[in-house]
Structure formats: structure tokens, C-alpha cells
Design a protein around this motif. Structure first.
Motif, PDB file in Angstrom:
ATOM      1  N   ARG A 222      41.425 -11.275  25.346  1.00  0.00           N
ATOM      2  CA  ARG A 222      42.673 -10.782  25.907  1.00  0.00           C
ATOM      3  C   ARG A 222      43.594 -11.945  26.235  1.00  0.00           C
ATOM      4  O   ARG A 222      43.186 -12.913  26.868  1.00  0.00           O
ATOM      5  CB  ARG A 222      42.406  -9.949  27.162  1.00  0.00           C
ATOM      6  N   ASN A 223      44.846 -11.842  25.786  1.00  0.00           N
ATOM      7  CA  ASN A 223      45.839 -12.899  26.009  1.00  0.00           C
ATOM      8  C   ASN A 223      45.317 -14.264  25.551  1.00  0.00           C
ATOM      9  O   ASN A 223      45.425 -15.268  26.259  1.00  0.00           O
ATOM     10  CB  ASN A 223      46.241 -12.958  27.481  1.00  0.00           C
ATOM     11  N   LYS A 224      44.752 -14.279  24.352  1.00  0.00           N
ATOM     12  CA  LYS A 224      44.177 -15.503  23.793  1.00  0.00           C
ATOM     13  C   LYS A 224      44.809 -15.809  22.440  1.00  0.00           C
ATOM     14  O   LYS A 224      45.258 -14.915  21.717  1.00  0.00           O
ATOM     15  CB  LYS A 224      42.660 -15.367  23.619  1.00  0.00           C
ATOM     16  N   LEU A 225      44.813 -17.107  22.096  1.00  0.00           N
ATOM     17  CA  LEU A 225      45.261 -17.553  20.786  1.00  0.00           C
ATOM     18  C   LEU A 225      44.038 -17.874  19.947  1.00  0.00           C
ATOM     19  O   LEU A 225      43.110 -18.540  20.417  1.00  0.00           O
ATOM     20  CB  LEU A 225      46.149 -18.787  20.917  1.00  0.00           C
ATOM     21  N   VAL A 226      44.045 -17.392  18.706  1.00  0.00           N
ATOM     22  CA  VAL A 226      42.892 -17.566  17.820  1.00  0.00           C
ATOM     23  C   VAL A 226      43.371 -18.065  16.457  1.00  0.00           C
ATOM     24  O   VAL A 226      44.374 -17.581  15.929  1.00  0.00           O
ATOM     25  CB  VAL A 226      42.132 -16.238  17.638  1.00  0.00           C
ATOM     26  N   SER A 227      42.674 -19.028  15.878  1.00  0.00           N
ATOM     27  CA  SER A 227      43.014 -19.548  14.560  1.00  0.00           C
ATOM     28  C   SER A 227      43.042 -18.422  13.536  1.00  0.00           C
ATOM     29  O   SER A 227      42.256 -17.472  13.606  1.00  0.00           O
ATOM     30  CB  SER A 227      41.995 -20.606  14.128  1.00  0.00           C
ATOM     31  N   ASP A 228      43.942 -18.525  12.571  1.00  0.00           N
ATOM     32  CA  ASP A 228      44.016 -17.481  11.540  1.00  0.00           C
ATOM     33  C   ASP A 228      42.907 -17.605  10.511  1.00  0.00           C
ATOM     34  O   ASP A 228      42.776 -16.779   9.608  1.00  0.00           O
ATOM     35  CB  ASP A 228      45.385 -17.483  10.854  1.00  0.00           C
ATOM     36  N   GLY A 229      42.092 -18.654  10.633  1.00  0.00           N
ATOM     37  CA  GLY A 229      40.950 -18.804   9.737  1.00  0.00           C
ATOM     38  C   GLY A 229      41.315 -19.079   8.300  1.00  0.00           C
ATOM     39  O   GLY A 229      40.503 -18.874   7.395  1.00  0.00           O
ATOM     40  N   ALA A 230      42.556 -19.557   8.065  1.00  0.00           N
ATOM     41  CA  ALA A 230      42.985 -19.800   6.693  1.00  0.00           C
ATOM     42  C   ALA A 230      43.932 -20.981   6.561  1.00  0.00           C
ATOM     43  O   ALA A 230      44.015 -21.585   5.500  1.00  0.00           O
ATOM     44  CB  ALA A 230      43.654 -18.549   6.130  1.00  0.00           C
ATOM     45  N   THR A 231      44.668 -21.327   7.616  1.00  0.00           N
ATOM     46  CA  THR A 231      45.630 -22.421   7.560  1.00  0.00           C
ATOM     47  C   THR A 231      45.503 -23.301   8.792  1.00  0.00           C
ATOM     48  O   THR A 231      44.924 -22.901   9.800  1.00  0.00           O
ATOM     49  CB  THR A 231      47.078 -21.891   7.486  1.00  0.00           C
ATOM     50  N   CYS A 232      46.064 -24.489   8.709  1.00  0.00           N
ATOM     51  CA  CYS A 232      45.998 -25.414   9.842  1.00  0.00           C
ATOM     52  C   CYS A 232      47.053 -25.101  10.906  1.00  0.00           C
ATOM     53  O   CYS A 232      46.896 -25.473  12.068  1.00  0.00           O
ATOM     54  CB  CYS A 232      46.188 -26.857   9.355  1.00  0.00           C
ATOM     55  N   ARG A 233      48.121 -24.408  10.512  1.00  0.00           N
ATOM     56  CA  ARG A 233      49.203 -24.135  11.464  1.00  0.00           C
ATOM     57  C   ARG A 233      49.209 -22.705  11.991  1.00  0.00           C
ATOM     58  O   ARG A 233      49.854 -22.406  12.992  1.00  0.00           O
ATOM     59  CB  ARG A 233      50.555 -24.419  10.808  1.00  0.00           C
ATOM     60  N   GLY A 234      48.510 -21.802  11.325  1.00  0.00           N
ATOM     61  CA  GLY A 234      48.587 -20.396  11.694  1.00  0.00           C
ATOM     62  C   GLY A 234      47.605 -19.985  12.777  1.00  0.00           C
ATOM     63  O   GLY A 234      46.502 -20.519  12.883  1.00  0.00           O
ATOM     64  N   TYR A 235      48.031 -19.017  13.568  1.00  0.00           N
ATOM     65  CA  TYR A 235      47.163 -18.488  14.625  1.00  0.00           C
ATOM     66  C   TYR A 235      47.608 -17.071  14.984  1.00  0.00           C
ATOM     67  O   TYR A 235      48.699 -16.628  14.607  1.00  0.00           O
ATOM     68  CB  TYR A 235      47.211 -19.371  15.870  1.00  0.00           C
ATOM     69  N   TYR A 236      46.736 -16.350  15.691  1.00  0.00           N
ATOM     70  CA  TYR A 236      47.032 -15.005  16.163  1.00  0.00           C
ATOM     71  C   TYR A 236      47.068 -14.983  17.680  1.00  0.00           C
ATOM     72  O   TYR A 236      46.299 -15.700  18.335  1.00  0.00           O
ATOM     73  CB  TYR A 236      45.968 -14.005  15.689  1.00  0.00           C
ATOM     74  N   TYR A 237      47.966 -14.168  18.212  1.00  0.00           N
ATOM     75  CA  TYR A 237      47.971 -13.930  19.652  1.00  0.00           C
ATOM     76  C   TYR A 237      47.364 -12.557  19.893  1.00  0.00           C
ATOM     77  O   TYR A 237      47.883 -11.546  19.445  1.00  0.00           O
ATOM     78  CB  TYR A 237      49.394 -13.987  20.224  1.00  0.00           C
ATOM     79  N   CYS A 238      46.225 -12.526  20.555  1.00  0.00           N
ATOM     80  CA  CYS A 238      45.533 -11.271  20.866  1.00  0.00           C
ATOM     81  C   CYS A 238      46.038 -10.742  22.204  1.00  0.00           C
ATOM     82  O   CYS A 238      45.777 -11.341  23.255  1.00  0.00           O
ATOM     83  CB  CYS A 238      44.018 -11.491  20.917  1.00  0.00           C
ATOM     84  N   HIS A 239      46.749  -9.646  22.174  1.00  0.00           N
ATOM     85  CA  HIS A 239      47.301  -9.062  23.388  1.00  0.00           C
ATOM     86  C   HIS A 239      46.215  -8.379  24.223  1.00  0.00           C
ATOM     87  O   HIS A 239      45.168  -7.996  23.700  1.00  0.00           O
ATOM     88  CB  HIS A 239      48.377  -8.021  23.043  1.00  0.00           C
ATOM     89  N   ASP A 240      46.489  -8.210  25.477  1.00  0.00           N
ATOM     90  CA  ASP A 240      45.611  -7.451  26.363  1.00  0.00           C
ATOM     91  C   ASP A 240      46.006  -5.984  26.233  1.00  0.00           C
ATOM     92  O   ASP A 240      47.060  -5.564  26.718  1.00  0.00           O
ATOM     93  CB  ASP A 240      45.784  -7.930  27.805  1.00  0.00           C
ATOM     94  N   VAL A 241      45.181  -5.214  25.561  1.00  0.00           N
ATOM     95  CA  VAL A 241      45.483  -3.796  25.361  1.00  0.00           C
ATOM     96  C   VAL A 241      44.621  -2.911  26.248  1.00  0.00           C
ATOM     97  O   VAL A 241      44.457  -1.715  26.008  1.00  0.00           O
ATOM     98  CB  VAL A 241      45.308  -3.399  23.879  1.00  0.00           C
ATOM     99  N   GLY A 242      44.043  -3.514  27.293  1.00  0.00           N
ATOM    100  CA  GLY A 242      43.288  -2.751  28.278  1.00  0.00           C
ATOM    101  C   GLY A 242      41.987  -2.191  27.754  1.00  0.00           C
ATOM    102  O   GLY A 242      41.268  -2.832  26.978  1.00  0.00           O
TER     103      GLY A 242
END
Length: 340
Positions: A222-242
């Protein structure tokens, strides 16, 4: 801080999506050349016709030939001209309910005169005109042509072509039905070679979302940044969806061109301070990039955001700022062995 992630919350949209193979319907007047999906030299039935074929050359459709005489139909299976049709794609639009002139769903220029299921005569509008069903005559096409086709109406069995929405997937046709295929883990489909290659060798705009990128139902991120697992610059923001669990639609973002994403630090950091097993030329259309090789002697030549060749400074060291070899060593974290 320059290059720091911006947390952009996107409201969840409730979208009912039916994943159907018919989603590969293509319109005859589409501005996109069908050969953008195929390897060089691929032979296809020409969309909108039954007696012609095209050949793909450098992602562009080139006229291949026209059938006629005693063999007026192009056979998709054999790739040659034939006496008979090989599929229902070319069937006339006449049915038990049709009477009079009927426009063709295959090609807007074609028309038939039907008496029930029987075709009494057929023709084609010339000069770029389209048959207007309402006025029962050929007119300048002032509206969008509705003629369409399914990919497997024009693609031979077993010929692969890329899935434009997923770099690690590709399609083939079997018995005129579309089949979705997935490359093995860590590989993407390369249109030019028709094979699955290491992802650093394939230009991709639509990276697949990693499985469990935002955790599991038992341990959601929740509310974390995670590598996109494919590029050095890309990432995902995982929202807190309860209580829903892990975010089903994380937001994908990129660090600036001078930064790589660090999951450990939850932010974008200078490129030379971050180890990355993906393509280190991500974000570099030209120039050089420090290689993740012990000693900091090596570097990559970057061409169009891809590692082109691995070069060496010999006994010298690569300077990421001046982009040259130097006798002064800079302890870049990207090329310093991590002490366990």
C-alpha cells in the motif's frame, strides 16, 4: 528533488471488459498499415479482396499479385491462386432476407444484386467511390467505411504477429481462429525476427504488468513504489485500496532521463549510483552509459535507448560526466562490487 517521483492518484474506473478474440476486428479504412505487425517478407491475403495478396516489406504493404482466369481466388493456406474459395470471408452478403442491391461488408466499393441467397449480378464502384445502401448507388464516401475483417481472414495458419498491447505476447491463427501466445518469462516478441528475445533487444511501449506487482491478498503493498521489472527508469505506484487487497491497476511512471528507479530508496536516483540488470541505455538516445561491470572500466554505446556495444577504457576508468575515459577512478555504485 529533480527526477523524484510524482504521486499521481488515478481514480479507479469501473470498466466492463470482455476479452474476446473478435477484438482483433480491423476496419478496411484504418490508417495503420497491417504490415506493422509482421516480419519482413510475410505474405498475406489483401484485406478487402479475395483475388489479391500483399507482401510485407519494412512494415509496409506491397502488392504481391492478382489471381484470375481459371484460378480467380487467392488461397490463404497454400499462398497460391485457386479455383475455389478457401473460407467464408469472401462469401457474398446475400441471405434469405435480401432483395435488390446490397452493399458488401468486405469492401465498401463492392455491391451485389441479391434475390434471397442467390447472387444475380455483382459489381464495383470505380474512382474511389463507395456503394451507398440507402440511395442504392455509388457515391463519394462522405462517411466512415464500415467494411471490416478479422485478422485470421487474411493471415495464414501459424504465421506470428505482434500483440500491440502486450510486448511479451503474439498471435497466430489456427483454423481461422485467433490464438494468443505468451513468450517465456523474461522475453518479448520481436516482430522483425518472429521470435521471442531477451527484452533488452526488443523496443517496447507496452510492458506487461508483473504478476503480484502490488503484493498478494494476504500481504498487499500500500502506497509503495515497485520496479516495473522491465526497465531501469520505470516503476509502479501501488495505491492503498483498503480491504480490496492489492491495487489491481497500479499507476506506471518513469524517472527523468538522468535517473534510475531505486526500489530500496523508494525514489529516483542518479543513474550511475544504481545497479540495474535491464538495459542501462534506457533514456539515452545517444552517448554512453557506465556498464554494471566490476571495476568501472567498461561502458556502453547507446543508440535509440538501447545498449549497442560494450566498450572498455582498458586500464583507465569511465567518467559518466565527461563521457570519456580517464585515469581518475570514480567509485560509481553501479560498477562497485557490493560487499556482502
Amino acid at each position: 528533488m529533480p527526477g523524484s517521483p510524482r504521486f499521481i492518484y488515478l481514480s479507479a474506473l469501473l470498466v466492463a471488459v470482455m476479452v474476446q478474440l473478435s477484438s482483433q476486428t480491423q476496419y478496411l479504412n484504418s490508417s495503420g498499415d497491417i504490415c506493422r505487425l509482421f516480419a519482413n517478407g510475410t505474405k498475406l491475403r489483401k484485406p478487402g479482396g479475395c483475388n489479391e495478396w500483399i507482401v510485407c516489406k519494412n512494415s509496409v504493404s506491397v502488392h504481391g499479385g492478382t489471381c484470375g482466369g481459371e484460378t480467380p481466388h487467392f488461397n490463404l493456406k497454400s499462398g497460391t491462386c485457386s479455383k475455389t474459395l478457401d473460407s467464408t470471408y469472401c462469401d457474398p452478403p446475400c441471405s434469405s432476407m435480401t432483395r435488390g442491391y446490397v452493399g458488401d461488408t468486405l469492401n465498401c466499393a463492392n455491391w451485389y444484386y441479391c434475390e434471397g441467397e442467390k447472387v444475380r449480378t455483382r459489381g464495383r464502384c470505380d474512382g474511389g467511390l463507395s456503394f451507398d445502401q440507402t440511395q442504392q448507388k455509388c457515391l463519394a464516401d462522405g462517411k466512415t467505411c464500415g467494411a471490416r475483417f478479422e485478422m485470421c481472414d487474411v493471415v495464414p495458419t501459424g504465421v506470428p504477429f505482434r500483440d500491440e498491447k502486450n510486448c511479451n505476447k503474439f498471435y497466430t491463427c489456427k483454423k481461422y481462429k485467433l490464438v494468443s501466445n505468451t513468450c517465456e518469462a523474461g522475453k518479448y516478441y520481436d516482430r522483425a525476427s518472429g521470435q521471442c528475445l531477451a527484452l533488452k533487444h526488443v523496443a517496447c511501449e507496452h510492458h506487461p504488468v508483473p504478476e503480484h506487482v502490488c503484493g498478494t491478498q494476504e500481504e498487499p503493498l500500500r502506497n509503495k513504489l515497485v520496479s516495473d521489472g522491465a526497465t531501469c527508469r520505470g516503476y509502479y505506484y501501488c495505491h492503498d485500496v483498503g480491504a480490496v487487497g492489492p491495487d489491481p491497476r497500479p499507476t506506471r511512471q518513469f524517472c527523468g532521463h538522468d535517473y534510475f528507479f531505486s526500489q530500496e530508496h523508494q525514489q529516483c536516483v542518479p543513474r550511475d549510483s544504481q545497479k540495474c540488470s535491464w538495459d542501462r541505455c534506457d533514456g539515452r538516445t545517444e552517448g554512453y552509459e557506465i556498464a554494471e561491470v566490476e571495476g568501472c572500466h567498461n561502458y556502453y554505446r547507446c543508440i535509440d535507448n538501447k545498449e549497442s556495444e560494450l566498450l572498455s577504457c582498458g586500464e583507465g576508468y569511465f567518467d559518466a560526466i565527461t563521457q570519456n575515459c580517464t585515469s581518475t577512478r570514480t567509485a560509481y555504485k553501479a560498477c562497485i562490487h557490493k560487499i556482502q
